[in-house]
Structures are given as structure tokens and as C-alpha cells.
Design a protein around this motif. Structure first.
Motif, PDB file in Angstrom:
ATOM      1  N   VAL A 563     -16.873 -12.695  67.005  1.00 35.27           N
ATOM      2  CA  VAL A 563     -15.586 -12.777  67.672  1.00 35.27           C
ATOM      3  C   VAL A 563     -14.418 -12.769  66.688  1.00 35.27           C
ATOM      4  O   VAL A 563     -13.302 -12.363  67.027  1.00 35.27           O
ATOM      5  CB  VAL A 563     -15.538 -14.023  68.582  1.00 35.27           C
ATOM      6  N   PHE A 564     -14.658 -13.195  65.451  1.00 35.95           N
ATOM      7  CA  PHE A 564     -13.610 -13.116  64.436  1.00 35.95           C
ATOM      8  C   PHE A 564     -14.272 -13.029  63.077  1.00 35.95           C
ATOM      9  O   PHE A 564     -15.472 -13.239  62.912  1.00 35.95           O
ATOM     10  CB  PHE A 564     -12.661 -14.318  64.502  1.00 35.95           C
ATOM     11  N   GLY A 565     -13.445 -12.758  62.048  1.00 35.98           N
ATOM     12  CA  GLY A 565     -13.925 -12.729  60.674  1.00 35.98           C
ATOM     13  C   GLY A 565     -14.865 -11.572  60.412  1.00 35.98           C
ATOM     14  O   GLY A 565     -15.044 -10.663  61.226  1.00 35.98           O
ATOM     15  N   GLY A 566     -15.479 -11.600  59.253  1.00 39.29           N
ATOM     16  CA  GLY A 566     -16.441 -10.566  58.888  1.00 39.29           C
ATOM     17  C   GLY A 566     -15.973  -9.742  57.703  1.00 39.29           C
ATOM     18  O   GLY A 566     -14.791  -9.698  57.357  1.00 39.29           O
ATOM     19  N   SER A 567     -16.923  -9.101  57.056  1.00 39.58           N
ATOM     20  CA  SER A 567     -16.630  -8.261  55.900  1.00 39.58           C
ATOM     21  C   SER A 567     -17.666  -7.166  55.819  1.00 39.58           C
ATOM     22  O   SER A 567     -18.756  -7.266  56.400  1.00 39.58           O
ATOM     23  CB  SER A 567     -16.629  -9.092  54.610  1.00 39.58           C
ATOM     24  N   ALA A 568     -17.355  -6.116  55.081  1.00 38.98           N
ATOM     25  CA  ALA A 568     -18.284  -5.004  54.873  1.00 38.98           C
ATOM     26  C   ALA A 568     -17.945  -4.327  53.558  1.00 38.98           C
ATOM     27  O   ALA A 568     -16.799  -3.963  53.326  1.00 38.98           O
ATOM     28  CB  ALA A 568     -18.197  -4.002  56.027  1.00 38.98           C
ATOM     29  N   ARG A 569     -18.962  -4.158  52.714  1.00 35.49           N
ATOM     30  CA  ARG A 569     -18.762  -3.539  51.408  1.00 35.49           C
ATOM     31  C   ARG A 569     -19.945  -2.635  51.074  1.00 35.49           C
ATOM     32  O   ARG A 569     -21.083  -2.902  51.477  1.00 35.49           O
ATOM     33  CB  ARG A 569     -18.610  -4.597  50.319  1.00 35.49           C
ATOM     34  N   LEU A 570     -19.678  -1.599  50.301  1.00 37.53           N
ATOM     35  CA  LEU A 570     -20.727  -0.734  49.771  1.00 37.53           C
ATOM     36  C   LEU A 570     -21.170  -1.310  48.433  1.00 37.53           C
ATOM     37  O   LEU A 570     -20.357  -1.564  47.548  1.00 37.53           O
ATOM     38  CB  LEU A 570     -20.201   0.690  49.584  1.00 37.53           C
ATOM     39  N   LEU A 571     -22.489  -1.523  48.276  1.00 37.92           N
ATOM     40  CA  LEU A 571     -23.031  -2.073  47.043  1.00 37.92           C
ATOM     41  C   LEU A 571     -23.324  -0.958  46.050  1.00 37.92           C
ATOM     42  O   LEU A 571     -23.456   0.210  46.426  1.00 37.92           O
ATOM     43  CB  LEU A 571     -24.292  -2.885  47.334  1.00 37.92           C
ATOM     44  N   SER A 572     -23.468  -1.325  44.797  1.00 49.00           N
ATOM     45  CA  SER A 572     -23.656  -0.313  43.761  1.00 49.00           C
ATOM     46  C   SER A 572     -24.993   0.400  43.871  1.00 49.00           C
ATOM     47  O   SER A 572     -25.155   1.493  43.331  1.00 49.00           O
ATOM     48  CB  SER A 572     -23.505  -0.947  42.373  1.00 49.00           C
ATOM     49  N   ASN A 573     -25.969  -0.184  44.552  1.00 48.18           N
ATOM     50  CA  ASN A 573     -27.258   0.495  44.744  1.00 48.18           C
ATOM     51  C   ASN A 573     -27.250   1.417  45.957  1.00 48.18           C
ATOM     52  O   ASN A 573     -28.278   2.013  46.294  1.00 48.18           O
ATOM     53  CB  ASN A 573     -28.394  -0.521  44.861  1.00 48.18           C
ATOM     54  N   GLY A 574     -26.103   1.543  46.626  1.00 48.25           N
ATOM     55  CA  GLY A 574     -25.982   2.424  47.785  1.00 48.25           C
ATOM     56  C   GLY A 574     -26.169   1.736  49.118  1.00 48.25           C
ATOM     57  O   GLY A 574     -25.885   2.325  50.166  1.00 48.25           O
ATOM     58  N   ASP A 575     -26.635   0.481  49.106  1.00 46.68           N
ATOM     59  CA  ASP A 575     -26.779  -0.257  50.356  1.00 46.68           C
ATOM     60  C   ASP A 575     -25.415  -0.721  50.857  1.00 46.68           C
ATOM     61  O   ASP A 575     -24.426  -0.726  50.114  1.00 46.68           O
ATOM     62  CB  ASP A 575     -27.682  -1.477  50.164  1.00 46.68           C
ATOM     63  N   VAL A 576     -25.379  -1.116  52.118  1.00 45.13           N
ATOM     64  CA  VAL A 576     -24.170  -1.665  52.736  1.00 45.13           C
ATOM     65  C   VAL A 576     -24.422  -3.144  53.031  1.00 45.13           C
ATOM     66  O   VAL A 576     -25.463  -3.511  53.574  1.00 45.13           O
ATOM     67  CB  VAL A 576     -23.807  -0.919  54.026  1.00 45.13           C
ATOM     68  N   GLU A 577     -23.476  -3.975  52.656  1.00 37.38           N
ATOM     69  CA  GLU A 577     -23.567  -5.404  52.976  1.00 37.38           C
ATOM     70  C   GLU A 577     -22.445  -5.761  53.937  1.00 37.38           C
ATOM     71  O   GLU A 577     -21.293  -5.348  53.743  1.00 37.38           O
ATOM     72  CB  GLU A 577     -23.436  -6.248  51.705  1.00 37.38           C
ATOM     73  N   PHE A 578     -22.780  -6.515  54.973  1.00 35.85           N
ATOM     74  CA  PHE A 578     -21.737  -6.953  55.900  1.00 35.85           C
ATOM     75  C   PHE A 578     -22.039  -8.359  56.381  1.00 35.85           C
ATOM     76  O   PHE A 578     -23.192  -8.807  56.424  1.00 35.85           O
ATOM     77  CB  PHE A 578     -21.591  -5.992  57.087  1.00 35.85           C
ATOM     78  N   ALA A 579     -20.970  -9.091  56.718  1.00 34.09           N
ATOM     79  CA  ALA A 579     -21.067 -10.467  57.190  1.00 34.09           C
ATOM     80  C   ALA A 579     -20.650 -10.529  58.647  1.00 34.09           C
ATOM     81  O   ALA A 579     -19.533 -10.138  58.993  1.00 34.09           O
ATOM     82  CB  ALA A 579     -20.190 -11.384  56.344  1.00 34.09           C
ATOM     83  N   GLU A 580     -21.550 -11.011  59.477  1.00 29.79           N
ATOM     84  CA  GLU A 580     -21.206 -11.323  60.864  1.00 29.79           C
ATOM     85  C   GLU A 580     -20.728 -12.765  60.875  1.00 29.79           C
ATOM     86  O   GLU A 580     -21.530 -13.700  60.865  1.00 29.79           O
ATOM     87  CB  GLU A 580     -22.409 -11.115  61.775  1.00 29.79           C
ATOM     88  N   CYS A 581     -19.429 -12.945  60.876  1.00 28.96           N
ATOM     89  CA  CYS A 581     -18.819 -14.248  60.649  1.00 28.96           C
ATOM     90  C   CYS A 581     -19.128 -15.242  61.772  1.00 28.96           C
ATOM     91  O   CYS A 581     -19.525 -16.373  61.505  1.00 28.96           O
ATOM     92  CB  CYS A 581     -17.309 -14.083  60.520  1.00 28.96           C
ATOM     93  N   ALA A 582     -18.920 -14.821  62.997  1.00 23.89           N
ATOM     94  CA  ALA A 582     -19.031 -15.742  64.134  1.00 23.89           C
ATOM     95  C   ALA A 582     -19.785 -15.073  65.275  1.00 23.89           C
ATOM     96  O   ALA A 582     -19.219 -14.817  66.338  1.00 23.89           O
ATOM     97  CB  ALA A 582     -17.638 -16.176  64.580  1.00 23.89           C
ATOM     98  N   PRO A 583     -21.067 -14.789  65.080  1.00 28.37           N
ATOM     99  CA  PRO A 583     -21.833 -14.118  66.137  1.00 28.37           C
ATOM    100  C   PRO A 583     -22.098 -15.054  67.306  1.00 28.37           C
ATOM    101  O   PRO A 583     -22.164 -16.271  67.149  1.00 28.37           O
ATOM    102  CB  PRO A 583     -23.138 -13.728  65.435  1.00 28.37           C
ATOM    103  N   ASN A 584     -22.265 -14.467  68.476  1.00 27.99           N
ATOM    104  CA  ASN A 584     -22.431 -15.279  69.676  1.00 27.99           C
ATOM    105  C   ASN A 584     -23.893 -15.594  69.974  1.00 27.99           C
ATOM    106  O   ASN A 584     -24.202 -16.291  70.938  1.00 27.99           O
ATOM    107  CB  ASN A 584     -21.807 -14.570  70.886  1.00 27.99           C
ATOM    108  N   THR A 585     -24.821 -15.099  69.154  1.00 26.39           N
ATOM    109  CA  THR A 585     -26.237 -15.295  69.475  1.00 26.39           C
ATOM    110  C   THR A 585     -27.008 -16.019  68.382  1.00 26.39           C
ATOM    111  O   THR A 585     -28.171 -16.338  68.585  1.00 26.39           O
ATOM    112  CB  THR A 585     -26.923 -13.930  69.721  1.00 26.39           C
ATOM    113  N   GLN A 586     -26.423 -16.267  67.222  1.00 25.22           N
ATOM    114  CA  GLN A 586     -27.161 -16.864  66.121  1.00 25.22           C
ATOM    115  C   GLN A 586     -26.204 -17.415  65.093  1.00 25.22           C
ATOM    116  O   GLN A 586     -24.988 -17.324  65.246  1.00 25.22           O
ATOM    117  CB  GLN A 586     -28.071 -15.824  65.472  1.00 25.22           C
TER     118      GLN A 586
END
Length: 626
Positions: A563-586
Motif C-alpha cells: 500500500v505504500f513504500g517500496g524500492s526497486a533496483r537493478l543489481l550488478s549481476n543482472g538480477d532485479v531486487e525490490f522491496a514490498e514495503c507494506a504488503p497486505n498478505t505477509q
């Protein structure tokens, strides 16, 4: 008196003398002038004889010592060697003391020199003297580096390692839970005045014993190691520790580094921590302000400090304080909202006559040493559809501080956007949360959550007029490709960033699409009633000239709604990292996933509270990869 020698007698003596001389010179042990007497007697008349004396000089004694100079840590041993010509051996001494002593260092008969224990760097002289002729000597100098000193700091997880490298050298500290070490700090050069270099050692778990030693590096590539030191980290109250767990998928290797977490939602717990990839807290910072402060965001600066924006009293975007702190938690510089307003009042730049509520959500250190702040301001607006006249509206302000933290350029959303466009949570009108710099065209790119837009602003390194060059998103200037308009646009987004080498023309943008009030069709139907809202992580290819935005990749792996917050970045190995700040299920979760379709989860971290942002950084030191 004897008659003088006859010519024939002298002729007889000379060959004998020469032969004897050759015999004498074959003896190598002579060390002084030796006389030899020769007598020749006439065979015809024994009463007639002659004598002669021959003197022979012993060979010259020469002594050489190697190495001519040595650099050692206190207590360490160096092998010296003596090369001797015309002698049987040498006597070793240190500073003129045969064999040396505990104060100047010792040396044995084979030339093994053990440096003394010293509190500060020192120099001694190792000498070798001929045993037969002590006046014949040679010497080498020894520079002794005092062993480093390890002390505790105000942060129970950070040690201070103090050492004085010689001129031209640099020092780093390697550390770990055993003498294999495994982790290292950044490299710091010797000071011009030969003063002590102090390196903060951070990245250690709580309540643990660590080993550490300094490594000196020289211009020729050589290195030398200090002795091993141990340091025991402390603990923090258990009630203040966030609950963090992490795991990697079998057979998959996550991008190395550490996780820098910006935690919100529980004022009793630490808000700023870093963890290793196993979820262990390896660094924390407690600002000790008013309590309940919200950290958003935290960034590692090129000088090794952290810059953190705190909103005080639990009010997001309210009264604030911006702090620059070192790894030990010492405040290097800070600016409160009141101090920022004082600086604005004293400034002469256009638009500086403004009062802000506080800084919030993001800031941007620039390559030229300036600092871009994102702040909020209030303004009474008339003619706002559906609201009283006038209405107090909160909007965003961008402030450019120079190297002296003085305002030199100001941009206000009130001057460039229509206050009657307010798709979300008005009267918090724009609620921007990310600002980045485009080096290609010296512009600023701003993510406005409550406008569902990312906009580009004419900044031109403080010389721009502030015009909005384009608006990306629903009802903006671009046509969406690779998805359905309007539902596949981003809504209420966070943490927009450019992941391609170029930042203008045709480039790639990654962001966290929260999805609040996602518009589902041309009739304006929004999610949250019959259709749940879902967060996503898209990569867009943005074409500025064609005004198109193509969806290249999207993560729908975790169909949850943050519902709010979160981030997303491309890592140097080509993977994507993201943060689900305030998920409603976990619990709040950070994922590292492959950039494939469908993505695979490589690594994940969960926290028992919200994660405003979670970033994988190489280490706690600029330029160092763990």
C-alpha cells in the motif's frame, strides 16, 4: 762493519725475496704489516753476506650489509645478511649495542633482527663489524611501524583501528570471525604530516569476537601485515532489534554485498540497519532524537558517511532533520527544518523566499558537491474543484544546496502544475518520493506518487528555468507500448531509477509500481473494489523523442499489494531486487529475482515491520565489494 753487498749477491737475494713474497701473500690471515728478513752468504767466502727485509701488506677487509633499509611492524623479524671480504665473520649490533636489547630491538649472530615494541613509529640502525678489524663496518636502517591500536566506539558494532602508515603507504583493515578474516575496509592513505590514520571497522555481528589487522600497501604493489588484534562487539536491547530472516534459493547465488534497510512502522525498534545476506544485523544507527522518527531514506556517501533524512514525531514529511553520520554514529553535520528555513530566508536565489514544512522521502547528492533536497510546503489555493475556497494544499519543493549548504536554486510544484489535477489523497497534492539526476542533459527526474507521474525538470545544473520537459504516466505525454492503457501504467509508484548507461534519448527506467487506485479501464474504474490492487515491478524503455514507453519486463511473481513504500533496483549481476514495503498478505519482503520471464526468486529477506526501502550495496565502504 761488513763490506757492502756485491752485485752478484744482490742478484741472488732478489729472486728469493720475490718467491717468499708470493708465498707470504698466499696467507690470508695476516692483518698487519709483517717483516721478513732474508740473508745471502757467499759460497766462496762465507764471511761475506748481505741481508734484505721484505714487508707484505695483508688484504683489505670489506663489509657490506643487505638490505640497506627495512620496514617492519613492531615485534616482527627481518633477516639481515653480511658480505665480508678478507675476514672470518662479523659482530652484529643495533644502535651501537652488540646484539641490541629490548628497547632498540635485538639481533642474533645470524642477522635475525627482531624489532622492539614501540608506541610510535621509530627508526634504528643495524650494523655489522669485522671481528678482526672492528673499524670495518656496514649498516642498514630499520623503520619500525607501531602496531595498530583497536578501541571501541559509541556504536557497539564498530571498532576504531588507529595506525600510522609511513609516507607513501595506504592502510586498510581486514577482519573476520577468525584469522582467515574475509572482510576488508576501504584503503586510506598516509597523512601528509605523518599523523595517525583512524579507520572505523564496521560490518560485524552483535555480541561476537572478531579478529582484525591492518594491511599496508605501497606504490610498488608490496604489502605488509600488522599483528592480529581481537575485538568483541556489544549488544543492543533485544526489544529494539527488528526481526529479520533471510534465505537463498537452492542452487542459486545472490549478488554479493550487504542489505541496507530503512525500516518503518515500529517506533520501538531500530529503523536504520544493515544486514548480511543471512539476515544478521551487522550495523545499526540510533539517532536518539524524539522517538518515533521515520528514516526516509538513507544513502552511503562517497566520503564513507551515511546521509539520512528523519521525519520527526511519526509525521511523514513533517518536521525533519537531515543528518550526516559516520559509521560510529557521530553526527558530522545536520540540518533541521527550522535551520533550512533560516538558510532560505538568507538566500538571494529566485524562489528562495519560501517556507517549508520539512524535508522528506529522498535527497540527491550531486557529482559537483551540491545536495538536492526534496521538501514540502503549504499554500492556500483558491478555485480547487470540490474543496473549500481557499484550501490549504501541500506540495513539493526542490532545493539545491551548494557545498556550503546554502540554497542556490529552488523549484516549486505550485509554479508548474495544475492543482486541480489531484487523483490521489488530496490535499497531500504531489507527495513526491524519488529524485534522480540525468547526467546526459543535466536535468532532474522526479517521481510524484500522488500524481501517478514521473516528470523531467529543466535543471541544467542550477541554471535551468525549471520547466517540466515531459510527464510520464497515466494522462501524461507518452504512449504506452507492450501493455494495455490505462491499467498497465504505474500508479502511486516509488523509487524510480534509470538502469541504462544513458539517461536521455532512449533509456531504461525501473520503478516500484505500488498500484494504489490503479485505473482499470477507459471509464475510470479503479482497483480496490471488485478487482484487487496489485503491486508490480516494471522496466520501461522510454523514448523521449517518439514519446513512447514500452514495457520490457515486469515482475508479477508475488501478486501482493504494497500500500505504500517500496524500492526497486537493478543489481550488478543482472538480477532485479525490490522491496514490498507494506504488503497486505505477509511480512514486508525484499526479493532478488532473475530478469527472466517468469522470474525466479534467488534470495529473499523478511522483516516483522515495514521496509520503506531495501538496497543491496557492495559493502559499508565506498569502492569495496564484500
Amino acid at each position: 762493519m761488513l763490506a757492502g753487498p756485491s752485485t752478484e749477491l744482490l742478484a741472488a737475494i732478489r729472486p728469493q725475496a720475490r718467491s717468499t713474497l708470493r708465498a707470504i701473500t698466499r696467507h690470508r690471515t695476516w692483518s698487519k704489516i709483517l717483516p721478513s728478513q732474508f740473508t745471502a752468504t757467499s759460497n766462496k767466502d762465507p764471511g761475506k753476506f748481505v741481508s734484505a727485509t721484505v714487508t707484505v701488506a695483508a688484504p683489505k677487509v670489506a663489509v657490506a650489509v643487505s638490505p640497506q633499509s627495512a620496514l617492519v611492524f613492531a615485534g616482527q623479524t627481518t633477516q639481515f645478511k653480511a658480505t665480508v671480504t678478507g675476514d672470518a665473520g662479523v659482530i652484529w649490533s643495533v644502535n651501537g649495542i652488540p646484539g641490541g636489547n629490548a628497547t632498540v630491538g635485538t639481533i642474533d649472530s645470524t642477522g635475525n633482527h627482531t624489532a622492539p615494541v614501540v608506541a610510535t613509529n621509530a627508526t634504528t640502525t643495524v650494523s655489522a663489524a669485522s671481528k678482526t678489524d672492528p673499524t670495518k663496518t656496514a649498516s642498514g636502517s630499520v623503520t619500525i611501524i607501531a602496531s595498530g591500536v583497536v578501541t571501541s566506539t559509541a556504536n557497539v558494532q564498530v571498532a576504531m583501528y588507529t595506525i600510522t602508515p609511513p609516507a607513501g603507504a595506504s592502510a586498510s583493515i581486514e577482519f573476520g570471525m577468525d584469522t582467515n578474516y574475509g572482510l576488508i575496509t576501504w584503503l586510506q592513505p598516509a597523512l601528509p604530516d605523518s599523523g595517525a590514520v583512524r579507520i572505523l571497522v564496521a560490518g560485524m555481528r552483535l555480541n561476537s569476537i572478531y579478529h582484525m589487522r591492518a594491511v599496508l600497501k605501497f606504490a610498488d604493489g608490496s604489502e605488509m601485515d600488522d599483528v592480529d588484534h581481537s575485538f568483541t562487539t556489544g549488544n543492543v536491547p533485544a526489544a529494539s532489534l527488528p526481526v529479520i530472516t533471510a534465505s537463498s534459493a537452492p542452487g542459486l547465488v545472490p549478488q554479493s554485498g550487504v542489505e541496507l534497510l530503512d525500516l518503518v512502522g515500529d517506533p520501538a525498534k531500530l529503523a536504520v540497519v544493515a544486514t548480511d545476506l543471512e539476515g544478521n544485523i551487522i550495523w545499526n544507527y540510533n539517532p536518539g532524537l524524539t522517538g518515533g522518527e521515520i528514516a526516509n531514506p538513507i544513502k552511503l556517501l562517497p566520503n564513507g558517511h551515511f546521509l539520512i533524512n528523519f521525519s520527526l514525531g511519526g509525521q511523514d514529511g513533517g518536521q525533519s532533520v537531515l543528518q550526516e553520520v559516520d559509521l560510529a554514529g557521530q553526527v558530522i553535520w545536520q540540518m533541521s527544518a527550522a535551520e533550512l528555513n533560516q538558510a532560505l530566508a538568507a538566500a538571494t536565489c529566485a524562489g528562495c523566499n519560501i517556507t517549508v514544512i520539512g524535508t522528506h522521502h529522498d535527497f540527491l547528492p550531486l557529482p559537483n558537491g551540491h545536495l538536492i533536497l526534496l521538501a514540502s510546503a503549504e499554500k492556500l489555493e483558491s478555485g480547487v474543484t470540490g474543496f473549500p475556497d481557499p484550501t490549504n494544499v501541500t506540495g513539493d519543493v526542490i532545493i539545491d544546496l551548494d557545498e556550503s549548504h546554502k540554497p542556490v536554486w529552488v523549484w516549486s510544484a505550485f509554479d508548474h502544475l495544475n492543482v486541480n489535477r489531484h487523483p490521489m489523497a488530496f490535499t497531500d497534492w504531489t507527495h513526491s518520493n524519488t529524485i534522480i539526476y540525468s547526467p546526459d542533459d543535466k536535468s532532474l527526474i522526479l517521481s510524484m506518487r500522488h500524481q501517478d507521474w514521473v516528470i523531467k525538470i529543466d535543471y541544467n545544473d542550477g541554471q535551468g528555468a525549471g520547466d517540466i520537459l515531459w510527464k510520464l504516466g497515466y494522462q501524461g505525454d507518452f504512449v504506452l507500448q507492450g501493455g494495455s492503457d490505462p491499467q498497465d501504467w504505474f500508479y502511486a509508484q516509488h523509487d524510480m531509477t534509470i538502469i541504462s548507461p544513458n539517461s536521455s534519448g532512449i533509456f531504461e527506467m525501473l520503478l516500484f509500481d505500488n498500484g494504489n487506485q490503479r485505473v482499470l479501464d477507459a471509464n475510470g474504474t479503479i482497483c480496490g473494489t471488485a478487482t484487487p490492487c496489485v503491486s508490480r515491478v516494471p522496466i520501461l524503455q522510454v523514448n523521449e523523442s517518439a514519446k513512447t514507453a514500452a514495457i520490457e519486463w515486469v515482475d508479477n511473481l508475488a501478486p501482493t499489494f504494497s500500500v505504500f513504500g517500496g524500492s526497486a533496483r537493478l543489481l550488478s549481476n543482472g538480477d532485479v531486487e525490490f522491496a514490498e514495503c507494506a504488503p497486505n498478505t505477509q511480512n514486508a519482503t525484499i526479493y532478488e529475482v532473475t530478469r527472466t520471464t517468469p522470474p525466479q526468486v534467488v534470495w529473499q529477506l523478511q522483516a516483522g515491520q515495514n521496509i520503506y526501502r531495501g538496497f543491496r550495496i557492495p559493502s559499508l565502504y565506498p569502492g569495496v565489494q564484500w
